[in-house]
Design an enzyme around this catalytic site. Structure first.
Site, PDB file in Angstrom:
ATOM      1  N   ASN A  88       0.852  -1.195   0.000  1.00  0.00           N
ATOM      2  CA  ASN A  88       0.000   0.000   0.000  1.00  0.00           C
ATOM      3  C   ASN A  88       0.886   1.243   0.000  1.00  0.00           C
ATOM      4  OD1 ASN A  88       0.619   0.716   2.836  1.00  0.00           O
ATOM      5  ND2 ASN A  88      -0.396  -1.245   3.221  1.00  0.00           N
TER       6      ASN A  88
ATOM      7  N   PRO B 177      -2.937 -11.753   9.959  1.00  0.00           N
ATOM      8  CA  PRO B 177      -3.323 -11.525  11.363  1.00  0.00           C
ATOM      9  C   PRO B 177      -3.582 -10.049  11.609  1.00  0.00           C
ATOM     10  CG  PRO B 177      -0.978 -12.074  11.173  1.00  0.00           C
ATOM     11  CD  PRO B 177      -1.584 -12.277   9.820  1.00  0.00           C
TER      12      PRO B 177
ATOM     13  N   LYS C 206       9.672 -16.835 -10.357  1.00  0.00           N
ATOM     14  CA  LYS C 206       8.860 -15.775 -10.966  1.00  0.00           C
ATOM     15  C   LYS C 206       7.724 -16.396 -11.800  1.00  0.00           C
ATOM     16  CE  LYS C 206       8.982 -11.983 -14.168  1.00  0.00           C
ATOM     17  NZ  LYS C 206       9.619 -11.500 -15.371  1.00  0.00           N
TER      18      LYS C 206
HETATM   19  N1  CTP Z   1      -3.878  -3.245  12.015  1.00  0.00           N
HETATM   20  C1  CTP Z   1      -3.201  -4.344  12.487  1.00  0.00           C
HETATM   21  N2  CTP Z   1      -3.174  -5.501  11.775  1.00  0.00           N
HETATM   22  C2  CTP Z   1      -3.851  -5.595  10.604  1.00  0.00           C
HETATM   23  C3  CTP Z   1      -4.578  -4.484  10.114  1.00  0.00           C
HETATM   24  C4  CTP Z   1      -4.573  -3.324  10.841  1.00  0.00           C
HETATM   25  O1  CTP Z   1      -2.591  -4.255  13.559  1.00  0.00           O
HETATM   26  N3  CTP Z   1      -3.818  -6.741   9.931  1.00  0.00           N
HETATM   27  C5  CTP Z   1      -3.891  -2.016  12.815  1.00  0.00           C
HETATM   28  C6  CTP Z   1      -3.333  -0.802  12.105  1.00  0.00           C
HETATM   29  O2  CTP Z   1      -1.933  -0.657  12.361  1.00  0.00           O
HETATM   30  C7  CTP Z   1      -4.138   0.327  12.713  1.00  0.00           C
HETATM   31  C8  CTP Z   1      -5.470  -0.316  13.028  1.00  0.00           C
HETATM   32  O3  CTP Z   1      -5.230  -1.725  13.092  1.00  0.00           O
HETATM   33  O4  CTP Z   1      -3.564   0.770  13.923  1.00  0.00           O
HETATM   34  C9  CTP Z   1      -6.563  -0.057  12.025  1.00  0.00           C
HETATM   35  O5  CTP Z   1      -6.104  -0.310  10.725  1.00  0.00           O
HETATM   36  P1  CTP Z   1      -7.031  -0.034   9.466  1.00  0.00           P
HETATM   37  O6  CTP Z   1      -6.292  -0.455   8.222  1.00  0.00           O
HETATM   38  O7  CTP Z   1      -7.611   1.348   9.520  1.00  0.00           O
HETATM   39  O8  CTP Z   1      -8.236  -0.994   9.734  1.00  0.00           O
HETATM   40  P2  CTP Z   1      -8.487  -2.505   9.467  1.00  0.00           P
HETATM   41  O9  CTP Z   1      -8.478  -3.221  10.761  1.00  0.00           O
HETATM   42  O10 CTP Z   1      -7.609  -3.037   8.406  1.00  0.00           O
HETATM   43  O11 CTP Z   1     -10.006  -2.461   8.996  1.00  0.00           O
HETATM   44  P3  CTP Z   1     -10.621  -2.007   7.583  1.00  0.00           P
HETATM   45  O12 CTP Z   1      -9.568  -2.269   6.548  1.00  0.00           O
HETATM   46  O13 CTP Z   1     -11.816  -2.848   7.460  1.00  0.00           O
HETATM   47  O14 CTP Z   1     -10.957  -0.546   7.726  1.00  0.00           O
END
Ligand code: CTP
Length: 440
Positions: free
Chosen positions: A221, A326, A300
């Protein structure tokens, strides 16, 4: 240039190719409001002109203790000895670039030129920015010398990684001017500033993760790691011992923090979960990839191998099977709730949303069982990689089940937002009962 009243940086420039960047560093320090006094070694003169440095710093460059036939030595200040009188004016002593030879001379405590005599006499925070060939940097002699200096309290600024002047690839580059100026500024602030996180251990996870598809492709991302780097730098400045678990392709980490580089979400999870019990506060500022390819191919993948995959893909469509990663924050929050006393006292995360972040931040606070969620808007041209942001802080209220407090922040730099986040962290840590049961 801005009037210089924020303090004086004494910049020691030693002889390697990175010295050609010294005039730019002086300009950047002066732009930030510092006075700068340059000390040049004899070898540095081969790489950068004393006249250029005197012009940009506005001060004659100090080079020699004794008259070498040019009329007088730089040490003959009117009515005094300059390598001593300068110590009273010095707020930070930065040696950048620092060659292997200069580092060895500082570690040994030699005093055979202006730089080294001043080093022994001065008492300001010492910052060293090593710059040299990778093998010279890794040589046990250089490593031992750097450890000696660090053990005496010097801050060693991690060298940049990349192509070196000698054509090698690896660590050894002089870090960016901005990183060096940040380190000097932080050292100066540390000397003077609040230290409400003194003695606290803060763990920050930052940057993106990369989920391999095959040895050359990955899913990731747009996260730059800038917010997490700002949090780490500010926590350090406020006295904390900081560990930064950092995903790839991110901004350079700040100096003076322990950096644990990771690649995938699972590596980040392992690095964070392993260190969480030892942390007083943990901030998940990372943009963890929610999915990864079910299998990373060992070789690859050829374009044709995507076509006609099982699972009903339409003719010509490509299918990449994904599985969930996770959720690190949710795992930490759940474990902390299940095992009282386990994990950090303060657990914070972010909610990156493309719509109004407040409602989702409130939901994530509950779902991931943390103390603080920082909601912000992301999307094209917003937040990722930018220096400015606009956020909302959603903080868990007391244990009485009352609604969380929602505090919108004004548009601000990520550094200012980091300060606001750490205000919450410091307040909650100060209010938490210590392990012996007394409020600290
Ligand atoms: N986070 C995490 N592990 C993941 C995904 C997210 O620890 N696999 C943490 C991020 O570092 C952040 C928080 O959870 O502090 C929220 O992340 P965000 O991407 O906004 O949300 P998601 O849990 O991924 O939910 P969604 O994509 O449905 O908005």
């Amino acid at each position: 240039m801005t009037p210089s009243d924020r303090g004086k940086v004494v910049l020691g420039v030693t002889g390697c190719i990175g010295a050609y960047k010294a005039p730019d560093l002086v300009r950047e320090l002066r732009r930030r409001g510092f006075r700068v006094q340059v000390i040049l070694t004899r070898a540095a003169r081969e790489f950068v002109s004393p006249l250029a440095l005197a012009t940009v710093s506005g001060e004659p460059v100090l080079e020699r203790l004794f008259d070498d036939g040019s009329g007088r030595g730089d040490d003959d200040a009117a009515g005094g000895v300059r390598h001593i009188s300068l110590t009273d004016e010095t707020d930070v002593f930065l040696v950048a670039p620092a060659t292997a030879h200069a580092i060895a001379r500082l570690a040994l405590g030699l005093a055979d030129d202006f730089l080294t005599t001043f080093h022994l006499a001065q008492r300001a925070p010492l910052l060293i920015a090593p710059a040299m060939n990778t093998n010279m940097l890794r040589h046990p002699a250089t490593r031992a010398n750097l450890e000696t200096l660090a053990a005496r309290g010097a801050e060693v600024i991690a060298p940049g990684v990349g192509e070196l002047a000698c054509g090698w690839l690896g660590p050894g580059r002089l870090p960016d001017i901005g990183v060096l100026a940040d380190a000097a500024e932080a050292a100066l602030r540390r000397g003077r500033a609040q230290s409400d996180l003194e003695g606290r251990r803060v763990l920050v996870a930052a940057g993106p993760t990369r989920e391999p598809i095959d040895p050359v492709r990955y899913l990731s991302n747009h996260s730059s790691g800038r917010m997490g780097a700002a949090l780490a730098a500010v926590a350090r400045d406020r006295g904390a011992a900081v560990t930064l678990v950092l995903g790839p392709g991110s901004v350079p980490p700040p100096g003076g923090v322990r950096v644990i580089p990771v690649g995938t979400a699972r590596e980040m999870r392992d690095a964070v979960v392993r260190r969480a019990p030892g942390a007083d506060a943990l901030v998940m500022a990372a943009a963890v990839a929610d999915f990864r390819p079910e299998r990373a191919a060992g070789e690859k993948l050829k374009t044709g191998s995507f076509r006609g995959a099982p699972g009903g893909a339409a003719a010509g469509a490509s299918v990449l099977r994904l599985v969930g990663n996770p959720d690190i924050l949710a795992e930490l929050g759940g474990r902390r709730a299940a095992e009282p006393g386990w994990g950090p006292v303060v657990l914070a995360g972010f909610a990156a949303e493309t719509t109004d972040p407040a409602p989702e931040a409130i939901r994530k606070l509950e779902r991931k069982r943390c103390d603080l969620i920082v909601g912000n808007r992301v999307g094209p041209g917003r937040v990722f990689g930018e220096d400015r942001t606009e956020a909302v802080l959603v903080e868990r209220a007391g244990a009485d089940g009352s609604a969380p407090t929602v505090t919108p922040r004004p548009p601000e730099t990520k550094r200012d937002l980091a300060d606001a986040i750490l205000d919450v962290v410091a307040r909650r840590l100060a209010a938490a009962p210590d392990p012996g049961g007394n409020a600290s």
